[in-house]
Design a protein around this motif. Structure first.
Motif, PDB file in Angstrom:
ATOM      1  N   LEU A  20       0.140  45.644  -9.112  1.00  0.00           N
ATOM      2  CA  LEU A  20      -0.661  45.784 -10.330  1.00  0.00           C
ATOM      3  C   LEU A  20      -2.089  46.192 -10.006  1.00  0.00           C
ATOM      4  N   THR A  21      -2.636  45.590  -8.963  1.00  0.00           N
ATOM      5  CA  THR A  21      -4.005  45.912  -8.556  1.00  0.00           C
ATOM      6  C   THR A  21      -4.120  47.384  -8.175  1.00  0.00           C
ATOM      7  N   ARG A  22      -3.153  47.871  -7.405  1.00  0.00           N
ATOM      8  CA  ARG A  22      -3.198  49.285  -6.978  1.00  0.00           C
ATOM      9  C   ARG A  22      -3.056  50.222  -8.171  1.00  0.00           C
ATOM     10  N   VAL A  23      -2.167  49.880  -9.088  1.00  0.00           N
ATOM     11  CA  VAL A  23      -1.972  50.721 -10.278  1.00  0.00           C
ATOM     12  C   VAL A  23      -3.275  50.836 -11.063  1.00  0.00           C
ATOM     13  N   LEU A  24      -3.947  49.704 -11.273  1.00  0.00           N
ATOM     14  CA  LEU A  24      -5.177  49.707 -12.064  1.00  0.00           C
ATOM     15  C   LEU A  24      -6.333  50.360 -11.308  1.00  0.00           C
ATOM     16  N   GLU A  25      -6.390  50.142 -10.011  1.00  0.00           N
ATOM     17  CA  GLU A  25      -7.446  50.780  -9.216  1.00  0.00           C
ATOM     18  C   GLU A  25      -7.276  52.289  -9.191  1.00  0.00           C
ATOM     19  N   THR A  26      -6.030  52.745  -9.206  1.00  0.00           N
ATOM     20  CA  THR A  26      -5.759  54.178  -9.228  1.00  0.00           C
ATOM     21  C   THR A  26      -6.096  54.782 -10.589  1.00  0.00           C
ATOM     22  N   ALA A  27      -5.784  54.039 -11.641  1.00  0.00           N
ATOM     23  CA  ALA A  27      -5.992  54.551 -13.008  1.00  0.00           C
ATOM     24  C   ALA A  27      -7.447  54.521 -13.437  1.00  0.00           C
ATOM     25  N   PHE A  28      -8.192  53.537 -12.936  1.00  0.00           N
ATOM     26  CA  PHE A  28      -9.576  53.375 -13.369  1.00  0.00           C
ATOM     27  C   PHE A  28     -10.508  53.455 -12.161  1.00  0.00           C
ATOM     28  N   ALA A  29     -11.441  54.365 -12.221  1.00  0.00           N
ATOM     29  CA  ALA A  29     -12.333  54.601 -11.079  1.00  0.00           C
ATOM     30  C   ALA A  29     -13.374  53.499 -10.937  1.00  0.00           C
ATOM     31  N   GLU A  98       3.925  34.431 -31.585  1.00  0.00           N
ATOM     32  CA  GLU A  98       3.172  33.319 -32.172  1.00  0.00           C
ATOM     33  C   GLU A  98       1.816  33.129 -31.490  1.00  0.00           C
ATOM     34  N   MET A  99       1.739  33.412 -30.178  1.00  0.00           N
ATOM     35  CA  MET A  99       0.488  33.232 -29.440  1.00  0.00           C
ATOM     36  C   MET A  99      -0.548  34.292 -29.805  1.00  0.00           C
ATOM     37  N   GLU A 100      -0.101  35.384 -30.429  1.00  0.00           N
ATOM     38  CA  GLU A 100      -0.994  36.469 -30.846  1.00  0.00           C
ATOM     39  C   GLU A 100      -1.829  37.000 -29.695  1.00  0.00           C
ATOM     40  N   VAL A 101      -1.162  37.244 -28.564  1.00  0.00           N
ATOM     41  CA  VAL A 101      -1.867  37.863 -27.448  1.00  0.00           C
ATOM     42  C   VAL A 101      -2.167  39.314 -27.804  1.00  0.00           C
ATOM     43  N   ASP A 102      -3.084  39.920 -27.069  1.00  0.00           N
ATOM     44  CA  ASP A 102      -3.549  41.271 -27.395  1.00  0.00           C
ATOM     45  C   ASP A 102      -2.618  42.363 -26.893  1.00  0.00           C
ATOM     46  N   GLY A 103      -1.842  42.056 -25.862  1.00  0.00           N
ATOM     47  CA  GLY A 103      -0.926  43.052 -25.327  1.00  0.00           C
ATOM     48  C   GLY A 103       0.265  42.390 -24.660  1.00  0.00           C
ATOM     49  N   ILE A 104       1.417  43.057 -24.714  1.00  0.00           N
ATOM     50  CA  ILE A 104       2.622  42.555 -24.062  1.00  0.00           C
ATOM     51  C   ILE A 104       3.290  43.713 -23.350  1.00  0.00           C
ATOM     52  N   VAL A 105       3.496  43.557 -22.043  1.00  0.00           N
ATOM     53  CA  VAL A 105       4.169  44.574 -21.237  1.00  0.00           C
ATOM     54  C   VAL A 105       5.271  43.890 -20.444  1.00  0.00           C
ATOM     55  N   LEU A 106       6.501  44.305 -20.631  1.00  0.00           N
ATOM     56  CA  LEU A 106       7.610  43.758 -19.860  1.00  0.00           C
ATOM     57  C   LEU A 106       7.671  44.467 -18.511  1.00  0.00           C
ATOM     58  N   LYS A 107       7.986  43.703 -17.469  1.00  0.00           N
ATOM     59  CA  LYS A 107       7.955  44.265 -16.120  1.00  0.00           C
ATOM     60  C   LYS A 107       9.058  45.278 -15.861  1.00  0.00           C
ATOM     61  N   SER A 108      10.016  45.359 -16.794  1.00  0.00           N
ATOM     62  CA  SER A 108      11.041  46.391 -16.679  1.00  0.00           C
ATOM     63  C   SER A 108      10.496  47.746 -17.123  1.00  0.00           C
ATOM     64  N   SER A 109       9.275  47.757 -17.667  1.00  0.00           N
ATOM     65  CA  SER A 109       8.651  48.998 -18.143  1.00  0.00           C
ATOM     66  C   SER A 109       8.041  49.776 -16.984  1.00  0.00           C
ATOM     67  N   ALA A 110       7.786  51.056 -17.216  1.00  0.00           N
ATOM     68  CA  ALA A 110       7.116  51.900 -16.225  1.00  0.00           C
ATOM     69  C   ALA A 110       5.657  51.469 -16.095  1.00  0.00           C
ATOM     70  N   SER A 111       5.060  51.732 -14.925  1.00  0.00           N
ATOM     71  CA  SER A 111       3.684  51.308 -14.670  1.00  0.00           C
ATOM     72  C   SER A 111       2.691  51.930 -15.644  1.00  0.00           C
ATOM     73  N   GLU A 112       3.043  53.075 -16.215  1.00  0.00           N
ATOM     74  CA  GLU A 112       2.128  53.729 -17.163  1.00  0.00           C
ATOM     75  C   GLU A 112       1.845  52.841 -18.371  1.00  0.00           C
ATOM     76  N   HIS A 113       2.785  51.937 -18.687  1.00  0.00           N
ATOM     77  CA  HIS A 113       2.597  51.097 -19.870  1.00  0.00           C
ATOM     78  C   HIS A 113       1.513  50.039 -19.664  1.00  0.00           C
ATOM     79  N   ILE A 114       1.339  49.559 -18.441  1.00  0.00           N
ATOM     80  CA  ILE A 114       0.266  48.598 -18.211  1.00  0.00           C
ATOM     81  C   ILE A 114      -1.078  49.298 -18.321  1.00  0.00           C
ATOM     82  N   VAL A 115      -1.132  50.551 -17.893  1.00  0.00           N
ATOM     83  CA  VAL A 115      -2.370  51.336 -18.020  1.00  0.00           C
ATOM     84  C   VAL A 115      -2.676  51.585 -19.497  1.00  0.00           C
TER      85      VAL A 115
END
Length: 219
Positions: A20-29, A98-115
């Motif tokens: 996750l760290t690498r994905v975000l570091e790559t996506a955001f400078a 019910e928790m009303e979180v701001d975002g939900i990403v399932l780990k079965s999704s492609a990495s682009e979805h976390i970005v």
């Protein structure tokens, strides 16, 4: 994401955390990305510093992700939180809604979805990955259909079902409702038949999923 933005990641699997760290570091400078594998460390960290965004797994060391979300919001009520989880069970889907979180990403999704989730949530909007939306819609259709087909519960059956969901024993229900334990057991058996379940765990799950306790569907 600008350089002032900070993200805290927490996942009890180091490989996932590193990924996750690498994905975000790559996506955001720019920006600060900090990772933790222990929920208690996060609790200590948020007392020291607030982050612009939190990305949280549900299965953590020391406490659940749900408990951690509650802890974070106790310190920072407006915290922006994304849940990244492998759990796709209906009760997880229900509780996340019910928790009303701001975002939900399932780990079965492609990495682009976390970005996409990070960009969307930091922009002030809510993000649900396509897989989560599919499951949510699937469960809604399935359990609303099941609720319509169920034999209606009596007022007393609904009351006893609520006590079962709340964890009361037959003896405790009998004392609270001034009924015999035999009467309580008869109602239990009727509930098993009407809700088409085999044990208490299934009874509670179906009760919550179909809204049998409060006449309200939770998803």
């Amino acid at each position: 994401m600008n350089k002032e933005c900070s993200i805290l990641l927490v996942d009890d699997h180091e490989l996932v955390l590193d990924g996750l760290t690498r994905v975000l570091e790559t996506a955001f400078a720019y920006g600060e990305i900090v990772g933790f594998s222990d929920a208690q460390q996060v609790c200590d960290e948020i007392k020291r510093k607030n982050y612009d965004l939190y990305i949280i797994d549900l299965q953590l060391k020391g406490m659940s992700g749900f408990e951690l979300i509650t802890s974070i919001r106790a310190v920072e009520p407006n915290a922006r939180i994304i849940v990244a989880t492998m759990h796709e069970e209906v009760w997880t889907v229900n509780r996340l809604v019910e928790m009303e979180v701001d975002g939900i990403v399932l780990k079965s999704s492609a990495s682009e979805h976390i970005v996409q989730a990070v960009n969307t949530v930091l922009s002030g909007d809510r993000y649900l990955c396509p897989r989560f939306c599919h499951l949510k819609n699937q469960y809604v259709s399935k359990y609303l259909c099941r609720a319509k087909k169920m034999t209606p519960l009596t007022v007393q059956e609904k009351l006893i079902l609520k006590y079962i969901v709340d964890g009361y024993s037959s003896r405790e229900m009998a004392e609270t409702l001034s009924l015999s334990e035999n009467t309580i057991e008869t109602h239990r058996k009727n509930l098993f038949v009407k809700l088409d379940v085999r044990n208490v765990a299934q009874l509670v799950s179906v009760a919550l999923q179909t809204g049998s306790v409060n006449d309200k569907f939770s998803i």
